[in-house]
Each structure stands twice: as C-alpha cells, then as structure tokens.
Design a protein around this motif. Sequence first.
Motif, PDB file in Angstrom:
ATOM      1  N   ASN A 145       3.827 -14.351 -18.886  1.00 17.35           N
ATOM      2  CA  ASN A 145       2.838 -13.265 -18.878  1.00 17.35           C
ATOM      3  C   ASN A 145       3.391 -11.941 -18.370  1.00 17.35           C
ATOM      4  OD1 ASN A 145       0.692 -14.534 -20.065  1.00 17.35           O
ATOM      5  ND2 ASN A 145      -0.227 -15.182 -18.146  1.00 17.35           N
ATOM      6  N   SER A 146       4.394 -12.009 -17.502  1.00 21.79           N
ATOM      7  CA  SER A 146       4.952 -10.771 -16.947  1.00 21.79           C
ATOM      8  C   SER A 146       6.204 -10.311 -17.690  1.00 21.79           C
ATOM      9  CB  SER A 146       5.262 -10.958 -15.456  1.00 21.79           C
ATOM     10  OG  SER A 146       6.285 -11.926 -15.306  1.00 21.79           O
ATOM     11  N   GLY A 147       6.596 -11.048 -18.737  1.00 19.51           N
ATOM     12  CA  GLY A 147       7.770 -10.669 -19.513  1.00 19.51           C
ATOM     13  C   GLY A 147       9.085 -10.969 -18.825  1.00 19.51           C
ATOM     14  N   LYS A 148       9.063 -11.867 -17.839  1.00 18.98           N
ATOM     15  CA  LYS A 148      10.276 -12.196 -17.081  1.00 18.98           C
ATOM     16  C   LYS A 148      10.788 -13.596 -17.392  1.00 18.98           C
ATOM     17  CE  LYS A 148       9.056  -9.080 -13.369  1.00 18.98           C
ATOM     18  NZ  LYS A 148       8.732  -8.919 -11.966  1.00 18.98           N
ATOM     19  N   GLU A 149      10.386 -14.130 -18.539  1.00 20.45           N
ATOM     20  CA  GLU A 149      10.766 -15.497 -18.857  1.00 20.45           C
ATOM     21  C   GLU A 149      12.273 -15.696 -18.974  1.00 20.45           C
ATOM     22  OE1 GLU A 149       9.353 -13.557 -22.730  1.00 20.45           O
ATOM     23  OE2 GLU A 149       8.739 -13.575 -20.650  1.00 20.45           O
ATOM     24  N   LYS A 150      12.996 -14.687 -19.470  1.00 16.37           N
ATOM     25  CA  LYS A 150      14.453 -14.810 -19.599  1.00 16.37           C
ATOM     26  C   LYS A 150      15.115 -14.971 -18.236  1.00 16.37           C
ATOM     27  CE  LYS A 150      14.849 -12.360 -23.938  1.00 16.37           C
ATOM     28  NZ  LYS A 150      15.360 -11.199 -24.651  1.00 16.37           N
ATOM     29  N   GLU A 151      14.539 -14.345 -17.230  1.00 16.52           N
ATOM     30  CA  GLU A 151      15.112 -14.382 -15.887  1.00 16.52           C
ATOM     31  C   GLU A 151      14.994 -15.761 -15.235  1.00 16.52           C
ATOM     32  OE1 GLU A 151      13.286 -11.230 -13.618  1.00 16.52           O
ATOM     33  OE2 GLU A 151      13.558  -9.827 -15.283  1.00 16.52           O
ATOM     34  N   VAL A 152      14.007 -16.541 -15.621  1.00 16.65           N
ATOM     35  CA  VAL A 152      13.770 -17.819 -14.943  1.00 16.65           C
ATOM     36  C   VAL A 152      14.099 -19.042 -15.800  1.00 16.65           C
ATOM     37  CG1 VAL A 152      11.957 -16.808 -13.496  1.00 16.65           C
ATOM     38  CG2 VAL A 152      11.331 -17.996 -15.616  1.00 16.65           C
ATOM     39  N   THR A 153      14.457 -18.835 -17.054  1.00 17.20           N
ATOM     40  CA  THR A 153      14.596 -19.939 -18.002  1.00 17.20           C
ATOM     41  C   THR A 153      15.528 -21.043 -17.513  1.00 17.20           C
ATOM     42  OG1 THR A 153      13.998 -18.613 -19.916  1.00 17.20           O
ATOM     43  CG2 THR A 153      15.347 -20.542 -20.336  1.00 17.20           C
ATOM     44  N   HIS A 154      16.760 -20.696 -17.166  1.00 16.70           N
ATOM     45  CA  HIS A 154      17.733 -21.732 -16.781  1.00 16.70           C
ATOM     46  C   HIS A 154      17.320 -22.432 -15.479  1.00 16.70           C
ATOM     47  CE1 HIS A 154      20.636 -21.109 -19.967  1.00 16.70           C
ATOM     48  NE2 HIS A 154      20.361 -19.818 -19.872  1.00 16.70           N
ATOM     49  N   ARG A 212      15.954 -28.168 -22.956  1.00 15.23           N
ATOM     50  CA  ARG A 212      17.213 -27.830 -22.275  1.00 15.23           C
ATOM     51  C   ARG A 212      18.314 -27.491 -23.274  1.00 15.23           C
ATOM     52  NH1 ARG A 212      21.811 -30.057 -21.548  1.00 15.23           N
ATOM     53  NH2 ARG A 212      21.128 -32.090 -22.277  1.00 15.23           N
ATOM     54  N   LYS A 213      18.439 -28.309 -24.308  1.00 12.69           N
ATOM     55  CA  LYS A 213      19.481 -28.070 -25.315  1.00 12.69           C
ATOM     56  C   LYS A 213      19.257 -26.738 -26.032  1.00 12.69           C
ATOM     57  CE  LYS A 213      20.596 -32.892 -26.037  1.00 12.69           C
ATOM     58  NZ  LYS A 213      20.420 -34.067 -26.858  1.00 12.69           N
ATOM     59  N   GLU A 214      18.017 -26.444 -26.361  1.00 16.76           N
ATOM     60  CA  GLU A 214      17.715 -25.166 -27.019  1.00 16.76           C
ATOM     61  C   GLU A 214      17.999 -23.986 -26.096  1.00 16.76           C
ATOM     62  OE1 GLU A 214      14.175 -24.856 -29.676  1.00 16.76           O
ATOM     63  OE2 GLU A 214      13.744 -26.861 -28.871  1.00 16.76           O
ATOM     64  N   SER A 266      21.760 -23.434 -25.767  1.00 16.94           N
ATOM     65  CA  SER A 266      22.351 -22.856 -26.975  1.00 16.94           C
ATOM     66  C   SER A 266      21.866 -21.425 -27.225  1.00 16.94           C
ATOM     67  CB  SER A 266      22.023 -23.728 -28.188  1.00 16.94           C
ATOM     68  OG  SER A 266      20.646 -23.651 -28.512  1.00 16.94           O
ATOM     69  N   GLY A 267      20.980 -20.943 -26.361  1.00 21.32           N
ATOM     70  CA  GLY A 267      20.477 -19.583 -26.501  1.00 21.32           C
ATOM     71  C   GLY A 267      19.350 -19.432 -27.508  1.00 21.32           C
TER      72      GLY A 267
END
Length: 139
Positions: free
Chosen positions: A36-45, A92-94, A97-98
């Motif tokens: 919702n805050s657009g920070k999903e890339k920051e927390v994904t791993h 996790r695999k996706e 792989s980015g």
Amino acid sequence: MPYITWTSNYNIGISEIDAQHKRLIEIINEIYESVNSGKEKEVTHRIINELIDYYITHFSVEEKIMSEYGYVSYISHTKEHNDFKIVIEGYRKEIESGQLVVSMEMVKYLKEWFIKHILVSDKLIGVFLKRKGIKILEE
C-alpha cells in the motif's frame, strides 16, 4: 489499519502455536502495508525469508505435537503444510529471479490460507488434545 487483526477466535489453545500464528499475522500485515505504501521492493527479500523461517519453525512445532499425541488427521494436516511450503517456495524462486516482488496477490493468499488453516485445521488439533485431556492446552 491492519489487513488482518488477531481475535480470540483464532486461538487454538496452545500458547506457543497461538504466538506463532500472531507472528504470521504481523508478517501478512507488513506485506500489506509495504504494498500500500509502494515500498514492496524494499521488503521483498526479507519478507520471503521471514515466511520461510516462519513455516520451518511453526510447522515443526505443530507436526511434533501432532505426532507425539497421535493426532488422527496428521497426514492430511501435514499435506496442507506441504502445499503452503510449495506456494511460498514458488514465490521465493520468482523473487530470486527478479520476476516478483511481494504483492497484493501474496497478501490475499496468505490471509485466505491463514484463516482457513487456523479456523479449521488447527482448531481441530486443539479439540483433539482437549478431548484426550492433554495438559499443553491453555485453560
């Protein structure tokens, strides 16, 4: 506002398992907030690793209890666990792989799985242990 809120309906009566379920809700809510805050890339791993750590620990505890007390639905219950692992490992695999970042699709899957698994399958463990008079249950 949280995506999912802990209520007493989710209690199965085993404090260690209930605490772990509460932690899963925290993870689900963190994913929801990041999307919702657009920070999903920051927390994904970090989040996918937390989910994997969560299921390794949590399923181990549940499966040990079920095995130790001769839970009648052990096989079907562990199949649900294995199905969850397969989905999370796919995410996790996706992610590695980015091809994926945490998403609302993941949040919805986790919430639906949590509610169905806890309110049906895990509740039955508590009922089974209570009927057997097992003392690990909270009073």
